[in-house]
Design an enzyme around this catalytic site. Structure first.
Site, mmCIF file in Angstrom:
data_model
loop_
_atom_site.group_PDB
_atom_site.id
_atom_site.type_symbol
_atom_site.label_atom_id
_atom_site.label_comp_id
_atom_site.label_asym_id
_atom_site.label_seq_id
_atom_site.Cartn_x
_atom_site.Cartn_y
_atom_site.Cartn_z
ATOM 1 N N GLY A 58 -51.774 -12.567 73.865
ATOM 2 C CA GLY A 58 -51.977 -11.471 74.808
ATOM 3 C C GLY A 58 -50.779 -11.232 75.704
ATOM 4 O O GLY A 58 -50.473 -10.089 76.065
ATOM 5 N N ASP B 54 -60.532 -11.583 78.617
ATOM 6 C CA ASP B 54 -61.665 -12.446 78.280
ATOM 7 C C ASP B 54 -61.111 -13.680 77.582
ATOM 8 O O ASP B 54 -61.281 -13.883 76.377
ATOM 9 C CB ASP B 54 -62.619 -11.681 77.353
ATOM 10 C CG ASP B 54 -63.763 -12.544 76.853
ATOM 11 O OD1 ASP B 54 -64.377 -12.165 75.824
ATOM 12 O OD2 ASP B 54 -64.028 -13.590 77.472
HETATM 13 N N1 SAM Z 1 -66.269 -16.462 77.868
HETATM 14 C C1 SAM Z 1 -65.207 -17.406 77.710
HETATM 15 C C2 SAM Z 1 -64.744 -17.918 79.045
HETATM 16 O O1 SAM Z 1 -65.057 -17.305 80.043
HETATM 17 O O2 SAM Z 1 -64.094 -18.954 79.054
HETATM 18 C C3 SAM Z 1 -64.076 -16.791 76.921
HETATM 19 C C4 SAM Z 1 -64.537 -16.510 75.548
HETATM 20 S S1 SAM Z 1 -63.411 -15.997 74.325
HETATM 21 C C5 SAM Z 1 -63.956 -16.990 73.037
HETATM 22 C C6 SAM Z 1 -61.848 -16.666 74.752
HETATM 23 C C7 SAM Z 1 -60.840 -16.205 73.710
HETATM 24 O O3 SAM Z 1 -59.523 -16.172 74.260
HETATM 25 C C8 SAM Z 1 -60.762 -17.102 72.468
HETATM 26 O O4 SAM Z 1 -61.135 -16.358 71.330
HETATM 27 C C9 SAM Z 1 -59.296 -17.533 72.415
HETATM 28 O O5 SAM Z 1 -58.813 -17.672 71.099
HETATM 29 C C10 SAM Z 1 -58.640 -16.389 73.152
HETATM 30 N N2 SAM Z 1 -57.303 -16.672 73.690
HETATM 31 C C11 SAM Z 1 -56.893 -17.784 74.336
HETATM 32 N N3 SAM Z 1 -55.588 -17.667 74.683
HETATM 33 C C12 SAM Z 1 -55.173 -16.435 74.252
HETATM 34 C C13 SAM Z 1 -53.936 -15.727 74.308
HETATM 35 N N4 SAM Z 1 -52.851 -16.280 74.904
HETATM 36 N N5 SAM Z 1 -53.877 -14.484 73.775
HETATM 37 C C14 SAM Z 1 -54.966 -13.927 73.192
HETATM 38 N N6 SAM Z 1 -56.166 -14.549 73.077
HETATM 39 C C15 SAM Z 1 -56.261 -15.796 73.614
#
Ligand code: SAM
Length: 301
Positions: free
Chosen positions: A149, A166
């Site tokens: 991201g 998110d």
């Molecule tokens: N509801 C959860 C919370 O509040 O902790 C978050 C849920 S969602 C599954 C979090 C998502 O962020 C995951 O799919 C993870 O792979 C993604 N993620 C983590 N770091 C990221 C990054 N640097 N860029 C994009 N996505 C990322």
């Protein structure tokens, strides 16, 4: 399927490791549906008698079928209904698809870009948590980008009305999404009058997540605040959501105006109501007393 990386301390129990050795929750694992170390993180999806299907990343509970709607409804409908005319939405993270599902319910939204770092989270959640995305990944408005991201907002020339971060906690791949550089990139990707919202941890347990985010957001946005919702499986009290925009009026809307927009949207929710929307910006005194939070404006200031 290896259990070697699992947090399960036996084949029937999953111990969350967010506050390892200090405080925690566990879930009975009635059935492990998927477990693997992806390119970026340890992913497990299992069945629990009370919470339904549960997904965890790197030892931290991400979402459960039973209470995901608290979080996805609040992180979607609050900014979208406050904005009032959002056509383009950017979701950072959200691989389980719950946020995308809720954004897709807004017929006024014309385009959604979702930037998720881990393709396997998307694929495994589509297969083992199908009720989260509920077909949203097939929505023609979606542009799914598998990328970091931070890299995306650094380099994108696209503009959005609402950005929803998110992401996971600021450990591992999620850490990049709590940096000044990420917030600067989000500001650059927002149209005039746009809103950035971001999951910002459970403030009673992770107060520094709130104070540091406030400190890092304020150089880029005229109005920085937070709103809250207690999500059962985000243990330790209220989950905090960061709010950042150059239009302070968006946080001052009356419950009557939000109600009008809510009725007009045709949405029916299980957690969100216009009164909950407005009330969620009322922060407890102990949060306002945290370092650097005193000038965080309260709705109606
Ligand atoms: N509801 C959860 C919370 O509040 O902790 C978050 C849920 S969602 C599954 C979090 C998502 O962020 C995951 O799919 C993870 O792979 C993604 N993620 C983590 N770091 C990221 C990054 N640097 N860029 C994009 N996505 C990322």
């Amino acid at each position: 399927m290896s259990h070697t990386d699992s947090q399960a301390n036996d084949s029937r129990r999953y111990d969350e490791s967010l506050y390892k050795g200090i405080y925690g929750q566990f879930f009975g694992m009635d059935e492990v549906l998927f477990e693997n170390r992806t390119e970026h993180q340890h992913l497990v999806i299992f069945n629990n008698q009370r919470f339904g299907r549960v997904m965890a990343l790197d030892g931290v509970i991400q979402t459960t079928e039973a209470d995901e709607f608290f979080y996805h409804e609040m992180l979607t409908h609050v900014p979208l209904l406050a904005h009032g005319n959002a056509k383009r939405v950017l979701i950072i993270g959200g691989g389980d698809g719950g946020m995308l599902r809720e954004v897709c319910r807004h017929e006024s939204v014309e385009h959604i870009t979702q930037v998720e770092i881990d393709r396997q989270v998307v694929d495994m959640c589509r297969e083992f948590l199908p009720n989260h995305s509920a077909g949203a990944y097939d929505d023609p408005r979606l542009n799914l980008v598998i990328s970091d991201g931070l890299d995306y907002v650094r380099n994108s020339t696209d503009k959005f009305d609402v950005i929803i971060s998110d992401c996971t906690d600021p450990i591992g791949p999620g850490e990049a999404l709590f940096t000044s550089e990420f917030y600067e990139g989000c500001k650059r990707c927002l149209n005039e009058g746009g809103v950035l919202v971001a999951q910002n941890g459970v403030v009673f347990m992770q107060p520094e997540e709130v104070t540091v985010s406030a400190q890092r957001l304020k150089p880029y946005f005229d109005d920085v605040s937070f709103y809250v919702a207690a999500v059962p499986t985000y243990v330790g009290g209220q989950m905090t959501f960061a709010w950042a925009t150059d239009n302070p009026a968006l946080r001052q809307l009356s419950v009557e105006e939000i109600s009008r927009r809510f009725e007009q949207s045709g949405l029916r929710c299980r957690y969100y109501t216009p009164a909950v929307h407005v009330g969620s910006f009322a922060l407890p005194q102990y949060v306002l007393d945290l370092p650097g939070m005193a000038d965080t404006q309260q709705a109606g200031d």
